[in-house]
Design a protein around this motif. Structure first.
Motif, mmCIF file in Angstrom:
data_model
loop_
_atom_site.group_PDB
_atom_site.id
_atom_site.type_symbol
_atom_site.label_atom_id
_atom_site.label_comp_id
_atom_site.label_asym_id
_atom_site.label_seq_id
_atom_site.Cartn_x
_atom_site.Cartn_y
_atom_site.Cartn_z
ATOM 1 N N PRO A 13 0.881 -1.231 0.069
ATOM 2 C CA PRO A 13 -0.093 -0.001 0.163
ATOM 3 C C PRO A 13 0.709 1.287 -0.109
ATOM 4 O O PRO A 13 1.991 1.415 0.805
ATOM 5 C CB PRO A 13 -0.758 -0.265 1.257
ATOM 6 C CG PRO A 13 -0.834 -1.698 1.506
ATOM 7 C CD PRO A 13 0.497 -2.123 1.024
ATOM 8 N N LEU A 27 -4.686 -3.754 5.512
ATOM 9 C CA LEU A 27 -4.568 -3.224 3.942
ATOM 10 C C LEU A 27 -3.521 -4.053 3.333
ATOM 11 O O LEU A 27 -2.368 -4.025 3.685
ATOM 12 C CB LEU A 27 -4.215 -1.675 3.903
ATOM 13 C CG LEU A 27 -5.264 -0.678 4.296
ATOM 14 C CD1 LEU A 27 -5.840 -0.788 5.595
ATOM 15 C CD2 LEU A 27 -4.883 0.720 3.813
ATOM 16 N N ILE A 31 -2.959 -0.596 -2.932
ATOM 17 C CA ILE A 31 -3.919 0.437 -2.527
ATOM 18 C C ILE A 31 -3.328 1.571 -2.278
ATOM 19 O O ILE A 31 -2.205 1.663 -1.926
ATOM 20 C CB ILE A 31 -4.363 0.107 -1.035
ATOM 21 C CG1 ILE A 31 -5.050 -1.371 -0.936
ATOM 22 C CG2 ILE A 31 -5.253 0.952 -0.214
ATOM 23 C CD1 ILE A 31 -5.290 -2.073 0.277
ATOM 24 N N THR A 32 -3.755 2.665 -2.794
ATOM 25 C CA THR A 32 -3.184 4.095 -2.860
ATOM 26 C C THR A 32 -4.013 4.737 -1.757
ATOM 27 O O THR A 32 -5.433 5.030 -2.247
ATOM 28 C CB THR A 32 -3.208 4.778 -4.172
ATOM 29 O OG1 THR A 32 -2.230 3.733 -5.011
ATOM 30 C CG2 THR A 32 -2.412 6.092 -4.064
ATOM 31 N N ALA A 45 -9.179 -4.110 3.779
ATOM 32 C CA ALA A 45 -9.097 -3.849 2.310
ATOM 33 C C ALA A 45 -7.995 -4.586 1.545
ATOM 34 O O ALA A 45 -6.779 -4.820 2.297
ATOM 35 C CB ALA A 45 -8.588 -2.042 2.124
ATOM 36 N N GLY A 47 -6.403 -5.340 -1.989
ATOM 37 C CA GLY A 47 -6.015 -4.956 -3.468
ATOM 38 C C GLY A 47 -4.875 -5.976 -3.791
ATOM 39 O O GLY A 47 -3.859 -5.604 -4.222
ATOM 40 N N ARG A 51 -6.670 -2.995 -7.981
ATOM 41 C CA ARG A 51 -6.433 -1.701 -7.235
ATOM 42 C C ARG A 51 -7.441 -1.328 -6.563
ATOM 43 O O ARG A 51 -8.843 -1.299 -6.968
ATOM 44 C CB ARG A 51 -5.668 -0.732 -7.965
ATOM 45 C CG ARG A 51 -6.246 -0.121 -9.027
ATOM 46 C CD ARG A 51 -5.640 0.781 -10.133
ATOM 47 N NE ARG A 51 -6.152 0.888 -11.395
ATOM 48 C CZ ARG A 51 -6.734 2.443 -11.324
ATOM 49 N NH1 ARG A 51 -6.713 3.115 -10.649
ATOM 50 N NH2 ARG A 51 -7.615 2.399 -12.432
ATOM 51 N N ILE A 52 -7.153 -0.571 -5.279
ATOM 52 C CA ILE A 52 -8.040 0.181 -4.626
ATOM 53 C C ILE A 52 -7.425 1.750 -4.551
ATOM 54 O O ILE A 52 -6.326 1.943 -4.086
ATOM 55 C CB ILE A 52 -8.200 -0.308 -3.439
ATOM 56 C CG1 ILE A 52 -8.863 -1.525 -3.562
ATOM 57 C CG2 ILE A 52 -8.953 0.740 -2.411
ATOM 58 C CD1 ILE A 52 -9.026 -2.355 -1.977
#
Length: 181
Positions: A13, A27, A31-32, A45, A47, A51-52
């Motif tokens: 992330p 996470l 993920i960004t 979360a 990803g 992607r998220i």
């Protein structure tokens, strides 16, 4: 790196400036989090297969689940999860491979499914279900299962949407100050 951030297939992330992530969340992967975003306890979360992206000043509240749909021959891009700026995601919401615009309030326990699109300036009531592929138009209150357009948002509600995000920016700053001291 906090134990709540995990790499998947070498992707970790990415956190921009002044982000708060509670230690009691997880996470994973692509993920960004943009500036001033906040992730609260028990958020999961993943990803992992897509992607998220979480926008500026957006808050993801306790117990929320964020996930994506993998890429496939029939859907080469899959369904990433894209969340805009100044968004408040209420407790125990579930967002899966959807697009959430700017200045949105997603009520507690709401579910938004693959390919759904929430345009800007929307309130989605608690416990509502947005089915796959449904588009919610800007400027309205939606409630129900499936979610239905109820009425235009009032001026006070439109003003509240960025205020809600600002409230969480102030709160996460207090948490960050406490951690730093």
């Amino acid at each position: 790196m906090p134990h709540s951030l995990r790499s998947y297939k070498g992707i970790t992330p990415k956190l921009n400036n002044h982000v708060y992530i509670d230690e009691a969340c997880v996470l994973v992967g692509d993920i960004t989090l943009d500036d001033d975003a906040s992730i609260w306890p028990l958020v999961a979360a993943r990803g992992d297969v897509n992607r998220i992206v979480i926008g500026k000043r957006t808050n993801i509240q306790d117990g929320t689940i964020l996930h994506v749909t993998r890429k496939s021959p029939s859907k080469p891009d899959g369904n990433p999860l894209l969340i805009g700026n100044d968004v408040t995601i209420g407790h125990k919401a579930m967002l899966h491979g959807c697009i959430v615009g700017n200045r949105i309030l997603v009520g507690m326990g709401a579910i938004i499914l693959d390919g759904a699109i929430l345009e800007d300036d929307i309130i989605l009531g608690a416990g509502s279900l947005v089915p796959p592929g449904k588009v919610l138009k800007s400027g309205f209150l939606y409630v129900g299962s499936p979610a239905k357009q109820i009425r235009p948002l009032t001026e006070a509600e439109l003003k509240f949407l960025p205020e809600s995000a600002d409230n969480y920016v102030r709160l996460k700053n207090e948490y960050l100050e406490e951690v730093a001291s």
